[in-house]
Each structure stands twice: as C-alpha cells, then as structure tokens.
Design an enzyme around this catalytic site. Sequence first.
Site, PDB file in Angstrom:
ATOM      1  N   CYS A  57     -25.335 -18.349 -29.040  1.00 58.00           N
ATOM      2  CA  CYS A  57     -25.439 -19.121 -30.277  1.00 58.00           C
ATOM      3  C   CYS A  57     -24.417 -20.254 -30.290  1.00 58.00           C
ATOM      4  O   CYS A  57     -24.732 -21.379 -30.703  1.00 58.00           O
ATOM      5  CB  CYS A  57     -25.230 -18.207 -31.487  1.00 58.00           C
ATOM      6  SG  CYS A  57     -25.433 -19.031 -33.085  1.00 58.00           S
ATOM      7  N   SER A  88     -14.577 -19.254 -42.021  1.00 61.18           N
ATOM      8  CA  SER A  88     -15.126 -20.616 -42.009  1.00 61.18           C
ATOM      9  C   SER A  88     -14.778 -21.354 -43.297  1.00 61.18           C
ATOM     10  O   SER A  88     -14.599 -22.577 -43.291  1.00 61.18           O
ATOM     11  CB  SER A  88     -16.640 -20.594 -41.795  1.00 61.18           C
ATOM     12  OG  SER A  88     -17.296 -19.886 -42.821  1.00 61.18           O
ATOM     13  N   CYS A 108     -26.543 -10.418 -35.934  1.00 59.65           N
ATOM     14  CA  CYS A 108     -27.012 -10.821 -37.265  1.00 59.65           C
ATOM     15  C   CYS A 108     -28.519 -10.707 -37.421  1.00 59.65           C
ATOM     16  O   CYS A 108     -29.010 -10.440 -38.514  1.00 59.65           O
ATOM     17  CB  CYS A 108     -26.555 -12.239 -37.580  1.00 59.65           C
ATOM     18  SG  CYS A 108     -27.334 -13.539 -36.576  1.00 59.65           S
ATOM     19  N   MET A 120     -20.253 -23.585 -42.180  1.00 62.49           N
ATOM     20  CA  MET A 120     -19.792 -22.574 -43.129  1.00 62.49           C
ATOM     21  C   MET A 120     -20.790 -21.418 -43.163  1.00 62.49           C
ATOM     22  O   MET A 120     -21.896 -21.546 -43.651  1.00 62.49           O
ATOM     23  CB  MET A 120     -19.611 -23.197 -44.513  1.00 62.49           C
ATOM     24  CG  MET A 120     -18.624 -24.367 -44.509  1.00 62.49           C
ATOM     25  SD  MET A 120     -18.354 -25.119 -46.134  1.00 62.49           S
ATOM     26  CE  MET A 120     -17.446 -23.798 -46.960  1.00 62.49           C
TER      27      MET A 120
END
EC number: 2.8.1.13
Length: 378
Positions: free
Chosen positions: A111, A23, A210, A17
């Site tokens: 990732c 998510s 990010c 999440m």
Amino acid sequence: MTDTSQRPRPLRVLAAMSGGVDSAVAAARAAEAGHDVTGVHLALSANPQSFRTGARGCCTIEDSRDARRAADVIGIPFYVWDLADRFREDVVEDFVAEYEAGRTPNPCLRCNEKIKFAALLDKALALGFDAVCTGHYAQVIVNEDGTRELHRASDMAKDQSYVLGVLDEKQLAHALFPLGDTVTTKDEIRAEAERRGLAVAKKPDSHDICFIADGDTQGFLANRLGKAEGDIVDESGAKLGTHEGAYGFTIGQRKGLRIGTPAPDGKPRYVLDISPVNNTVTVGPADALDVTALTAIKPRWCGTAPSGPGNYTAQLRAHGGETEVTAELVDGTLEVSFAEPVRGVAPGQAIVLYDGTRVVGSATIATTTRARTTTSVT
C-alpha cells in the site's frame, strides 16, 4: 544534515489522514511548522463497511469522519479521494494472488509503494503539492549535496521504516514524516493530540489487515479462492492430515495445523513448505526452518543501488529484529547470506537492508536456503 520538515521555505503539503491519532498529529505538526497543509482521506473500499471499524480500522466511513473532524480542529482544508479501484488492483488482488502462489505478502508495504507514494503522490504533484505527509515513524534526511536518505525513527520502539523500504529517492524527495524524530511514547503522542483538541487522542490503534473485516485471513482467502482439500505431509512425504487450502498456511506456522498424529519426539511441528502445484503442506521440526541464505527479486533502493558485496543488517518482518547479513546484487537479483541462521523466512516477504539506521533498500524474497537440508525453498 537536516530533516526535510526544516526546509526554509514553506511547502504545499498534502497530509494523508487515516482517521487515527498519528496522522492527525503529523498533519498538525506540519501546519504548525508553517507549511500550507491540506488534509486528504483515502477511500480505499467501494464498500467501506466491509473494512475494519473501531480499534481495527483505518479506511472506514468512521475513520473518514474522524479525519475530517481532526482537519477542522487543525484548521486545514480536507478532502476524500477515491482510490478504491487502485487499492483493489494493486493491494487486495496482489495479496490474494501471492497467497494462491504459496507466498506470504505484506499488504501494508504494498500500500505504501503503490498507493500512498505512487497513486497519491502522483496526484498530489500534478495538483502542485510539494510533498505528502504521513504519520509514519521514520526520518528523511537531506545531505549537503541534496540527496535524501531514509532512516529509522529516533524511537526504535515505534520505528516503521521497514514498511517504507520500498520508497525510492524520487519518492523520498516528496515525503514528510513529522513524527520520525520524536523520542516519545505513544501515550505522549496521545497527550499531544489531546492538548491540540483532537478527538482521536484516545482512539485505539489500527492493526492487522484493514480489508479483512473480521480478521479471518483464511476465511477471506477461501471466499476468494474456494476450498481445495489437500494433504499435510511430513518431510518423508507421509500423510499426516488434510487441509482445505494450502493458501491458508504460512511458513513457520505452528498453530491451526490440526494434525491428529503427534510427532515421534513429541515436539511441535511447523509449516516448512507450501506447494500450490500439488496443494500440499509440508510440516516438520523447528530446526528445519533454519535459513542460512536467500535470494530476493524486484529490488528497490532508497538512493543509489549498492555495488559489490556489502555487510548490512536486515529486517525480515514489520515487527522483527535485525540480523547481520552479507548482500550483493547479481544480475538484478539480491543474494543474501546470514551470519547466523534465522527462522520464519518465507517467499513473498520483504527483506529490508540497513546500514546503521539508514535504509539501503528492499526486495521481495524469492527463495531460501535451509541449514539442515541445504536445499532451496520457493
């Protein structure tokens, strides 16, 4: 064929999440389907304030709190797992090293490969979970013989199978994508979140990278690698200007070149080549970017590796279209020829092969062959 989320027995599911709406809805759908769901938020930075916040975030303290609130509403246990060291080594440092070498990496794809479906999945399996659930828009199909295939999402406008093309069959066996077969708009997903009482219903989507807090990739790289002045040259080698680091450019880039001398034909110039060896950036006309073939390394297959040459479609960037190709695995290297020349292809990018909607696999572009010069670029 049936989707993995339709298995008869409930699964123990670890729902990743991020703190976003996708998510959260994915976790809610998994729980609603009868699975035993536990939510987990990945702490990917030793200093979360350095990551993006609000509309651009996915790994901040703010996002962790949003994920926890969503888990509380869904009624599932929730934990925060610290994977900051793995993320730094496998994603951030890889990102910097690739740019330093003159290549163009995709950190989101890395990732997925190294964190969400390696480090996270390994830990989940060790704790007795059956699957990891994420909010990606893609589908895992189970064949009658038990083998699994990764397919595009039902809604092509939201399909994210490109960044999942690094997953192998073992990882697919433990992956759930509850949003993949949803033919809805993002507004409808948000409306579903609101009906479920999820506060993230109106939270803006995350985007960009990010771990680059202000979105300034060149500044981030300069802080890591230092400024290094070099030349910007044309195809003949004539100097047109200077730069503060070749790592700050990508092949196909048009803006930000800061070349004082206009091209003889008055047309825009683009980055054609980046040489970290002599810190030189070569620019030229758009048609010099046309690529007819490429080689790619480190192939990963979403199932059995193909044998012999085959006809596929290929996607070369996360939000790019498909192009027809012929591809063959030769001594561990993927050799690809394009039916029509394509532009904006750079070493370091991932090429993902498709057979219809099925993801065949992916590989990292090593060299390209240009139509005009018939030479390879590495």
